[in-house]
Design a protein around this motif. Sequence first.
Motif, short mmCIF file in Angstrom:
data_model
loop_
_atom_site.label_atom_id
_atom_site.label_comp_id
_atom_site.label_asym_id
_atom_site.label_seq_id
_atom_site.Cartn_x
_atom_site.Cartn_y
_atom_site.Cartn_z
N ARG A 8 0.91 -1.14 -0.07
CA ARG A 8 0.17 0.13 0.10
C ARG A 8 0.60 1.26 -0.17
O ARG A 8 0.60 2.44 -0.77
N LYS A 12 1.02 3.95 -2.39
CA LYS A 12 1.18 5.23 -2.47
C LYS A 12 1.95 6.75 -3.03
O LYS A 12 1.91 7.57 -3.23
N HIS A 15 1.34 6.49 -6.35
CA HIS A 15 0.30 7.54 -6.72
C HIS A 15 0.83 9.09 -6.55
O HIS A 15 0.82 10.15 -7.14
N GLY A 19 1.04 11.64 -9.83
CA GLY A 19 0.32 12.84 -9.24
C GLY A 19 0.88 13.57 -9.26
O GLY A 19 0.81 15.12 -10.27
N GLN A 70 -2.99 7.27 -12.73
CA GLN A 70 -3.42 7.47 -11.28
C GLN A 70 -4.93 7.24 -11.18
O GLN A 70 -4.97 6.58 -9.86
N GLY A 74 -5.27 5.33 -8.06
CA GLY A 74 -6.08 5.57 -6.88
C GLY A 74 -7.60 5.21 -6.32
O GLY A 74 -7.62 4.87 -5.10
N ARG A 81 -9.52 1.36 2.39
CA ARG A 81 -9.21 3.05 2.89
C ARG A 81 -9.96 3.10 4.28
O ARG A 81 -11.32 3.15 3.67
N GLN A 91 -10.20 14.56 0.41
CA GLN A 91 -9.91 13.31 -0.23
C GLN A 91 -10.33 11.77 -0.84
O GLN A 91 -10.28 11.64 -2.46
N GLY A 95 -11.35 11.95 -5.50
CA GLY A 95 -11.17 11.17 -6.08
C GLY A 95 -11.61 10.30 -6.77
O GLY A 95 -11.57 10.22 -7.81
N SER A 99 -11.62 9.83 -10.99
CA SER A 99 -11.84 8.83 -12.25
C SER A 99 -12.67 8.65 -13.16
O SER A 99 -12.58 8.76 -14.28
N ILE A 149 -9.90 18.52 -8.61
CA ILE A 149 -8.55 18.49 -8.22
C ILE A 149 -8.27 19.43 -7.24
O ILE A 149 -7.22 19.44 -6.43
N HIS A 152 -8.46 17.92 -3.90
CA HIS A 152 -8.24 17.31 -3.41
C HIS A 152 -6.68 17.50 -3.35
O HIS A 152 -6.29 16.59 -2.17
N ILE A 156 -4.79 16.80 0.69
CA ILE A 156 -3.12 16.68 1.01
C ILE A 156 -2.54 17.32 0.99
O ILE A 156 -2.09 16.75 1.95
N LYS A 160 -0.82 16.27 5.70
CA LYS A 160 0.40 16.30 5.51
C LYS A 160 1.17 17.16 6.31
O LYS A 160 2.13 17.17 7.36
C1 HEM Z 1 -5.28 13.86 -11.05
C2 HEM Z 1 -5.00 13.42 -10.71
C3 HEM Z 1 -4.29 13.28 -9.00
C4 HEM Z 1 -3.69 13.62 -8.86
C5 HEM Z 1 -2.93 14.86 -9.21
C6 HEM Z 1 -3.90 13.13 -7.42
C7 HEM Z 1 -2.91 13.57 -6.33
C8 HEM Z 1 -2.13 12.76 -4.94
C9 HEM Z 1 -1.45 12.96 -4.47
C10 HEM Z 1 -0.42 13.92 -4.38
C11 HEM Z 1 -1.51 11.89 -2.96
C12 HEM Z 1 -0.74 11.93 -1.94
C13 HEM Z 1 0.39 10.86 -1.85
C14 HEM Z 1 0.38 10.94 -0.60
O1 HEM Z 1 -0.06 11.35 0.68
O2 HEM Z 1 1.95 10.35 -0.45
C15 HEM Z 1 -2.96 11.40 -3.49
C16 HEM Z 1 -3.67 10.78 -2.50
C17 HEM Z 1 -5.29 10.37 -3.02
N1 HEM Z 1 -5.07 9.90 -3.45
FE1 HEM Z 1 -5.39 10.96 -5.23
N2 HEM Z 1 -4.69 12.27 -7.00
C18 HEM Z 1 -5.24 11.99 -8.79
C19 HEM Z 1 -6.45 11.62 -8.53
C20 HEM Z 1 -6.76 10.18 -7.79
C21 HEM Z 1 -7.42 9.28 -7.78
C22 HEM Z 1 -8.30 9.26 -9.24
C23 HEM Z 1 -8.64 9.18 -6.49
C24 HEM Z 1 -9.31 7.71 -6.34
C25 HEM Z 1 -10.19 7.40 -7.02
C26 HEM Z 1 -8.21 9.42 -5.85
C27 HEM Z 1 -7.21 8.68 -4.04
C28 HEM Z 1 -6.56 8.83 -3.68
C29 HEM Z 1 -6.05 8.79 -1.72
C30 HEM Z 1 -7.51 7.54 -1.49
C31 HEM Z 1 -5.61 9.32 -1.96
C32 HEM Z 1 -4.77 8.70 -0.09
C33 HEM Z 1 -3.53 7.58 0.16
C34 HEM Z 1 -3.18 7.61 1.47
O3 HEM Z 1 -2.99 8.40 2.21
O4 HEM Z 1 -3.91 6.41 1.93
N3 HEM Z 1 -6.42 10.10 -6.89
N4 HEM Z 1 -3.55 11.95 -4.34
#
Ligand code: HEM
Length: 206
Positions: A8, A12, A15, A19, A70, A74, A81, A91, A95, A99, A149, A152, A156, A160
Amino acid sequence: MNIQKDSRAFVKSLHYISGVTLSVFIAFHLFNHLFALDGPDKHIQIMDQFRRVYRHPVVETFLLLVVLFQIVSGIRLIYKRHAQTVAEKIQVYSGLYLSFFLIAHVGAVLSARYIEHLDTNFYFAAAGLNYYPATFIFIPYYFLAVASISLHVSAIHYLKTKSQVMAVSIAIIGLSTSFVLIVAFTNSFQWFDMPIPYEKFIRSLF
Ligand code: HEM
Ligand code: HEM
């Protein structure tokens, strides 16, 4: 159990890296759309410049693979989670919308380009926003995309750094940009007339 945790954490961090990469494209993409405030011609002129980079076959293939990754990563992160706090829920839900949007949006762009043989420029994006009844779908569709966006990123940032002020500022800037883009693409709700092929395209769908 630990293997599950490690995998996981690995997903992450991937991602996160993809991202950040995708965010570079998104920043230029939304910056391009802001030129719609100066009218369709200016928007198309700037898009022509940016396309020299992201329409390069190598760059575009990479970009589309990053988009796919992504979404898949995601969804994998959402699975199992247990989002508890408001920031975690934002978040996850932003997300989920991203999608849906990315699949619909990139699918629409590619099929318009390769099946309908339309130039997917300003008028392609504006077609849905400027005709009744499509506008009732496309205004929330695009508004929520830009809102998601920024929400999201805002979530984050909060998770953080725990900086509520910065997180709320990011969200407010994003929501305002989203509204400004809708205003720009609808000629301040006075509506644009489309070139015939774009009008025909949207009327064939609605
Ligand atoms: C457009 C695009 C996206 C960008 C730029 C992006 C960017 C990010 C970034 C930078 C993080 C932080 C990761 C970390 O804490 O180190 C994050 C976390 C996360 N993203 Fe995205 N994301 C995108 C799309 C998505 C999509 C499509 C989904 C879900 C279907 C999603 C679900 C999540 C989830 C659940 C986390 C939390 C992870 C955790 O803390 O366990 N994201 N995203
Ligand atoms: C107001 C909001 C938006 C509008 C009006 C819009 C419009 C467009 C248009 C017209 C294209 C075709 C570009 C071309 O042919 O060169 C495009 C492509 C694309 N958009 Fe958006 N977009 C919006 C928001 C977003 C957001 C928020 C994302 C990401 C989360 C996104 C991701 C993409 C991607 C990945 C492509 C494909 C680029 C390519 O390979 O040609 N868009 N968009």
